[in-house]
Design a protein around this motif. Structure first.
Motif, PDB file in Angstrom:
ATOM      1  N   ALA A   1      -1.279 -15.769   5.393  1.00  0.00           N
ATOM      2  CA  ALA A   1      -0.411 -16.837   4.901  1.00  0.00           C
ATOM      3  C   ALA A   1       0.116 -16.506   3.506  1.00  0.00           C
ATOM      4  O   ALA A   1       1.279 -16.791   3.188  1.00  0.00           O
ATOM      5  CB  ALA A   1      -1.180 -18.162   4.877  1.00  0.00           C
ATOM      6  N   LEU A   2      -0.710 -15.887   2.679  1.00  0.00           N
ATOM      7  CA  LEU A   2      -0.273 -15.503   1.338  1.00  0.00           C
ATOM      8  C   LEU A   2       0.816 -14.430   1.393  1.00  0.00           C
ATOM      9  O   LEU A   2       1.758 -14.440   0.597  1.00  0.00           O
ATOM     10  CB  LEU A   2      -1.459 -15.001   0.515  1.00  0.00           C
ATOM     11  N   ILE A   3       0.686 -13.494   2.345  1.00  0.00           N
ATOM     12  CA  ILE A   3       1.749 -12.488   2.509  1.00  0.00           C
ATOM     13  C   ILE A   3       3.059 -13.180   2.863  1.00  0.00           C
ATOM     14  O   ILE A   3       4.125 -12.862   2.319  1.00  0.00           O
ATOM     15  CB  ILE A   3       1.366 -11.469   3.594  1.00  0.00           C
ATOM     16  N   GLY A   4       2.977 -14.130   3.787  1.00  0.00           N
ATOM     17  CA  GLY A   4       4.172 -14.883   4.144  1.00  0.00           C
ATOM     18  C   GLY A   4       4.718 -15.658   2.961  1.00  0.00           C
ATOM     19  O   GLY A   4       5.930 -15.710   2.742  1.00  0.00           O
ATOM     20  N   ALA A   5       3.820 -16.251   2.160  1.00  0.00           N
ATOM     21  CA  ALA A   5       4.256 -17.021   0.993  1.00  0.00           C
ATOM     22  C   ALA A   5       4.935 -16.121  -0.036  1.00  0.00           C
ATOM     23  O   ALA A   5       5.949 -16.501  -0.637  1.00  0.00           O
ATOM     24  CB  ALA A   5       3.049 -17.733   0.363  1.00  0.00           C
ATOM     25  N   PHE A   6       4.385 -14.922  -0.258  1.00  0.00           N
ATOM     26  CA  PHE A   6       5.032 -13.960  -1.162  1.00  0.00           C
ATOM     27  C   PHE A   6       6.453 -13.646  -0.674  1.00  0.00           C
ATOM     28  O   PHE A   6       7.407 -13.600  -1.462  1.00  0.00           O
ATOM     29  CB  PHE A   6       4.223 -12.671  -1.234  1.00  0.00           C
TER      30      PHE A   6
ATOM     31  N   SER B   1       8.128  -9.910  -4.693  1.00  0.00           N
ATOM     32  CA  SER B   1       6.933  -9.846  -3.862  1.00  0.00           C
ATOM     33  C   SER B   1       6.221  -8.520  -4.094  1.00  0.00           C
ATOM     34  O   SER B   1       6.842  -7.461  -4.035  1.00  0.00           O
ATOM     35  CB  SER B   1       7.317  -9.979  -2.385  1.00  0.00           C
ATOM     36  N   PRO B   2       4.915  -8.529  -4.369  1.00  0.00           N
ATOM     37  CA  PRO B   2       4.206  -7.266  -4.613  1.00  0.00           C
ATOM     38  C   PRO B   2       4.116  -6.422  -3.346  1.00  0.00           C
ATOM     39  O   PRO B   2       4.119  -6.943  -2.227  1.00  0.00           O
ATOM     40  CB  PRO B   2       2.819  -7.723  -5.066  1.00  0.00           C
ATOM     41  N   LEU B   3       4.053  -5.121  -3.545  1.00  0.00           N
ATOM     42  CA  LEU B   3       3.860  -4.159  -2.444  1.00  0.00           C
ATOM     43  C   LEU B   3       4.905  -4.303  -1.346  1.00  0.00           C
ATOM     44  O   LEU B   3       4.629  -4.076  -0.167  1.00  0.00           O
ATOM     45  CB  LEU B   3       2.454  -4.297  -1.849  1.00  0.00           C
ATOM     46  N   ARG B   4       6.110  -4.696  -1.722  1.00  0.00           N
ATOM     47  CA  ARG B   4       7.194  -4.729  -0.755  1.00  0.00           C
ATOM     48  C   ARG B   4       7.627  -3.293  -0.474  1.00  0.00           C
ATOM     49  O   ARG B   4       7.774  -2.511  -1.413  1.00  0.00           O
ATOM     50  CB  ARG B   4       8.361  -5.541  -1.326  1.00  0.00           C
ATOM     51  N   PRO B   5       7.824  -2.888   0.771  1.00  0.00           N
ATOM     52  CA  PRO B   5       7.840  -3.674   2.015  1.00  0.00           C
ATOM     53  C   PRO B   5       6.535  -3.605   2.809  1.00  0.00           C
ATOM     54  O   PRO B   5       6.494  -4.051   3.943  1.00  0.00           O
ATOM     55  CB  PRO B   5       8.957  -2.999   2.796  1.00  0.00           C
TER      56      PRO B   5
ATOM     57  N   GLU C   1      16.504  -2.251   3.576  1.00  0.00           N
ATOM     58  CA  GLU C   1      15.464  -1.874   2.608  1.00  0.00           C
ATOM     59  C   GLU C   1      15.115  -0.416   2.818  1.00  0.00           C
ATOM     60  O   GLU C   1      14.850   0.034   3.930  1.00  0.00           O
ATOM     61  CB  GLU C   1      14.228  -2.771   2.850  1.00  0.00           C
ATOM     62  N   ARG C   2      15.069   0.319   1.729  1.00  0.00           N
ATOM     63  CA  ARG C   2      14.632   1.720   1.808  1.00  0.00           C
ATOM     64  C   ARG C   2      13.140   1.783   1.524  1.00  0.00           C
ATOM     65  O   ARG C   2      12.675   1.270   0.525  1.00  0.00           O
ATOM     66  CB  ARG C   2      15.398   2.564   0.797  1.00  0.00           C
ATOM     67  N   THR C   3      12.439   2.429   2.391  1.00  0.00           N
ATOM     68  CA  THR C   3      10.992   2.531   2.220  1.00  0.00           C
ATOM     69  C   THR C   3      10.630   3.927   1.783  1.00  0.00           C
ATOM     70  O   THR C   3      11.414   4.848   1.910  1.00  0.00           O
ATOM     71  CB  THR C   3      10.269   2.207   3.542  1.00  0.00           C
TER      72      THR C   3
END
Length: 443
Positions: A54-59, A377-381, A441-443
């Motif tokens: 849920a926190l990942i979704g919230a980020f 958002s941290p650690l995107r993607p 998004e480029r990863t």
């Protein structure tokens, strides 16, 4: 575009998240989990994992919401802009019935069940009166909505904290369900553990509530992330602590397979009267949950109606920018579902597509260009990909376990897809293509 004269702060937005999340799931899921997973460490891990997801979704939604700070509509806007308007339209279509109206009706029906121990008659008309009253309260201004939501959510939090205070204060029952041995090592890497996680993810739905009304929040760049993340974190802590209390107060055989684990746990320890009052408390705290769905759901339909000629009649807002027509459209659908007797079927048929649309919302972040003013958002993607992979896992379980209902849900989506072409908008696709804020998004 008109702007609201009154906007809510981060605390009210946080209360909206908490109210949306804390419904009946946390008070019912443990009984079904204990049928296959009984180690206390395993149970705690289930609820912690649910909170992490849920926190990942919230980020993710915090970044998307701050990317579109002047928009209402949440997933509809994110998916339309980040992926495709057609997918956004399908999201709004599914949300109208399965995402908001049905949960309000189901909560109302659950409230009636929780009040049965008090021998109340005509609880259905009590539910109808409550649903209509909430429609009225949310039809005037944002100030009315926020005051009512704050009061009911404070009552909800007070109820949960009371359960925790009592539960942690007393000594464990002689026949408690605690099991702190090494059996968790064999339970965690199993299919039953994965299935148990499905109950948890259901209990955690609602972490995105504040993102639907980002334009109604003051200083959204600061207050939206605070509301989403703090609200989700608070709920995670409450959920884990509640499971510990339930396990502490009752035996495994008393809880296993039961839906009313909170009532059973307190009845086992304190007696029948305590269980009855816990049942009443669960019923009353559902008022905040129902209110949050009424508030949020109307914004999705009205925002979609602005883009699609077929729905233009529902784009109307009053002088306080409240979408009164969509509030009463949703209220009418809620009442129809309440009396239809098919609520569980509606929920089962839409659970697959609601999970799918939520996944698309998170995925849309991967195709949304990050701006300096966005919450980052941290650690995107990588976090988003982790969420997507897990969600695909959940979708596979749902369609395997409920293939008929899942296919019916997809059929409902197909019907919605056909309505998209009745009066398709002429400009939405071109405007989405021209948006300077959308790129892979480029990863």
């Amino acid at each position: 575009m008109a702007t609201t004269t009154h906007k809510i702060g981060w605390l009210t937005a946080c209360f909206l998240v908490i109210a949306n999340m804390v419904g009946t799931g946390v008070f019912t899921s443990l009984g079904f989990q204990l049928a296959a997973v009984q180690n206390t460490w395993s149970i705690i891990l289930l609820w912690v994992l649910g909170g992490v997801l849920a926190l990942i979704g919230a980020f993710s939604l915090a970044e998307l919401g701050t990317h579109y700070p002047d928009e209402k509509g949440g997933d509809y806007v994110f998916i339309s802009r980040g992926l495709h308007p057609f997918l956004g339209y399908l999201s709004a279509w599914v949300s109208l019935v399965g995402g908001f109206a049905a949960p309000v009706a189901i909560a109302g029906k659950a409230m009636e069940s929780y009040l049965l121990p008090f021998g109340l008659t005509n609880t259905r008309w009590l539910t109808v009166s409550l649903i209509i009253s909430m429609g009225l309260i949310h039809s005037f201004s944002l100030r009315h909505s926020s005051v009512f939501q704050n009061v009911t959510t404070i009552a909800k939090i007070a109820f949960v904290l009371s359960l925790l205070a009592v539960g942690f204060y007393v000594s464990p029952s002689m026949a408690n369900a605690f099991r702190f041995d090494s059996s968790y090592q064999s339970e965690i890497p199993t299919t039953p553990f994965a299935v148990s996680l499905l109950y948890v993810t259901y209990a955690y739905t609602g972490w995105n509530a504040a993102a639907y009304i980002v334009s109604e929040i003051r200083s959204p760049a600061k207050n939206l992330p605070r509301a989403l993340l703090l609200g989700t974190l608070v709920v995670t802590i409450l959920y884990v602590c509640l499971q510990i209390v339930f396990l502490k107060l009752a035996a495994v055989n008393a809880l296993t397979g039961q839906a009313n684990v909170a009532e059973i746990a307190f009845s086992q320890y304190f007696g029948t009267n305590a269980g009855r009052w816990v049942s009443a408390g669960i019923a009353l705290q559902l008022v905040a949950t129902m209110s949050s769905y009424v508030w949020v759901g109307a914004r999705v339909t009205s925002r979609m109606a602005r883009d699609f000629p077929l729905w233009h009649v529902f784009q109307h807002e009053n002088k306080h920018q409240i979408p009164v027509r969509t509030i009463w459209l949703q209220t009418g659908i809620t009442l129809l579902l309440l009396f239809s007797g098919t609520l569980e079927q509606v929920l089962l048929c839409t659970s697959f597509v609601l999970q799918l649309m939520g996944t698309l919302a998170v995925a849309s972040l991967l195709r949304t260009k990050r701006l300096p003013t966005d919450f980052h958002s941290p650690l995107r993607p990588w976090l988003q990909w982790a969420y997507i992979v897990f969600s695909l896992f959940v979708l596979a379980f749902i369609i395997t376990d409920k293939p008929t209902e899942s296919l019916i849900g997809l059929g409902i989506v197909l019907v919605g897809g056909l309505t998209y072409w009745i009066k398709p908008p002429k400009s939405i696709v071109s405007s989405a293509k021209q948006s300077a804020n959308v790129e892979p998004e480029r990863t």
